[in-house]
Design a protein around this motif. Sequence first.
Motif, PDB file in Angstrom:
ATOM      1  N   SER A  58       0.971  -1.087  -0.007  1.00  0.00           N
ATOM      2  CA  SER A  58       0.009   0.045   0.084  1.00  0.00           C
ATOM      3  C   SER A  58       0.920   1.324  -0.126  1.00  0.00           C
ATOM      4  O   SER A  58       0.354   2.472   0.403  1.00  0.00           O
ATOM      5  CB  SER A  58      -0.894   0.062   1.239  1.00  0.00           C
ATOM      6  OG  SER A  58      -0.109   0.027   2.219  1.00  0.00           O
ATOM      7  N   SER A  59       2.324   1.133  -0.458  1.00  0.00           N
ATOM      8  CA  SER A  59       3.146   2.343  -0.459  1.00  0.00           C
ATOM      9  C   SER A  59       4.242   2.290  -1.374  1.00  0.00           C
ATOM     10  O   SER A  59       4.032   1.261  -2.086  1.00  0.00           O
ATOM     11  CB  SER A  59       3.584   2.457   1.084  1.00  0.00           C
ATOM     12  OG  SER A  59       4.686   1.344   1.415  1.00  0.00           O
ATOM     13  N   LEU A  60       4.802   3.260  -1.711  1.00  0.00           N
ATOM     14  CA  LEU A  60       6.067   3.136  -2.451  1.00  0.00           C
ATOM     15  C   LEU A  60       7.360   3.499  -1.660  1.00  0.00           C
ATOM     16  O   LEU A  60       7.306   4.553  -1.150  1.00  0.00           O
ATOM     17  CB  LEU A  60       5.734   4.005  -3.730  1.00  0.00           C
ATOM     18  CG  LEU A  60       4.661   4.031  -4.595  1.00  0.00           C
ATOM     19  CD1 LEU A  60       4.373   5.241  -5.515  1.00  0.00           C
ATOM     20  CD2 LEU A  60       4.677   2.750  -5.168  1.00  0.00           C
ATOM     21  N   PHE A  61       8.440   2.514  -1.795  1.00  0.00           N
ATOM     22  CA  PHE A  61       9.487   2.825  -0.959  1.00  0.00           C
ATOM     23  C   PHE A  61      10.580   3.557  -1.831  1.00  0.00           C
ATOM     24  O   PHE A  61      10.792   3.249  -2.826  1.00  0.00           O
ATOM     25  CB  PHE A  61      10.321   1.433  -0.670  1.00  0.00           C
ATOM     26  CG  PHE A  61      11.248   1.531   0.119  1.00  0.00           C
ATOM     27  CD1 PHE A  61      11.516   1.665   1.381  1.00  0.00           C
ATOM     28  CD2 PHE A  61      12.692   1.231  -0.676  1.00  0.00           C
ATOM     29  CE1 PHE A  61      12.708   1.864   2.026  1.00  0.00           C
ATOM     30  CE2 PHE A  61      13.741   1.498   0.075  1.00  0.00           C
ATOM     31  CZ  PHE A  61      13.810   1.830   1.415  1.00  0.00           C
ATOM     32  N   VAL A  62      10.920   4.696  -1.300  1.00  0.00           N
ATOM     33  CA  VAL A  62      12.094   5.524  -2.093  1.00  0.00           C
ATOM     34  C   VAL A  62      13.403   4.925  -2.006  1.00  0.00           C
ATOM     35  O   VAL A  62      13.925   5.082  -0.775  1.00  0.00           O
ATOM     36  CB  VAL A  62      12.128   6.970  -1.564  1.00  0.00           C
ATOM     37  CG1 VAL A  62      13.045   7.787  -2.324  1.00  0.00           C
ATOM     38  CG2 VAL A  62      10.610   7.586  -1.912  1.00  0.00           C
ATOM     39  N   LYS A  63      13.854   4.465  -2.811  1.00  0.00           N
ATOM     40  CA  LYS A  63      15.222   3.782  -3.246  1.00  0.00           C
ATOM     41  C   LYS A  63      16.221   4.933  -3.478  1.00  0.00           C
ATOM     42  O   LYS A  63      17.300   4.571  -3.072  1.00  0.00           O
ATOM     43  CB  LYS A  63      15.201   2.480  -4.068  1.00  0.00           C
ATOM     44  CG  LYS A  63      16.713   1.842  -4.021  1.00  0.00           C
ATOM     45  CD  LYS A  63      16.631   0.545  -4.820  1.00  0.00           C
ATOM     46  CE  LYS A  63      17.846  -0.208  -5.027  1.00  0.00           C
ATOM     47  NZ  LYS A  63      18.733  -0.425  -3.741  1.00  0.00           N
TER      48      LYS A  63
END
Length: 259
Positions: A200-205
Amino acid sequence: RRARQRPDDRVAPRLRARAPICAMFGLGCCCTTEDRAGDAAIVSTTAVGEEYAPTPPREEPSQPAAPPKAAAGPQLPAEPDAELPPPDTLEVRITRDNMRTPMGISLEQFESDALFISKVDDNPNTTVGRYNASVPEDLQLRVGDYVRSVDGVTGRAAVHQFACPGEVRIVIRRPTPFMVRVSKDGLPLGLVLRFDTLGSSLFVKGVEHSGAAAASKADINVGDRILSVNGVRGSPAVLMEQLKTHNAVELEISRLAPA
């Protein structure tokens, strides 16, 4: 013949999908005594002072007795303590009855010891659902919380601590989300993003220096999570569609401060 290399996939935003750690914890029991070795007891220590020889008391000249003190006036009531903000760290204890009872949460992990709670099932037939119904709201497990440790175990290994029946001690971190605005104005977004397909989210790599996020001076760091885009929450596919179709985007960011 050398294998043909796959072309570079550097795009903006750059995407990497990953299967979730588990879906609502359909796990088998694999706990042993060694598995729970991380739950170490804390041994308190007491400092011992240096030995000393007592000194005989010195005789003092006699002094006239002091007059009795006047009776104290009425005591004013103590002022109430200022209201403190809710703590961002809490410890909860949850009991799973048996292996057939689902835990009722889904977790994600990317390059961090903390596990991100991406879904919570409030069905009272689940372990977490029953726990949430029995405690005040500020002690309930929520989407967006981070599991710091389970019975003292951190990282991916902590997932297995949930798999066994019995009580587990969970340390939760609860950061306060904040909003940032990014205007693309013809530039790529400039964020390298990873996600669980069922999350349910986007991880900033990564944050590209030549992208719109950097040009907008948006407060976005590696390790942050994007929880919503323009007020829209949902699956990674829903969030990505919002990022692609709007020139200006407002991002709800979750940032886990160092422990």
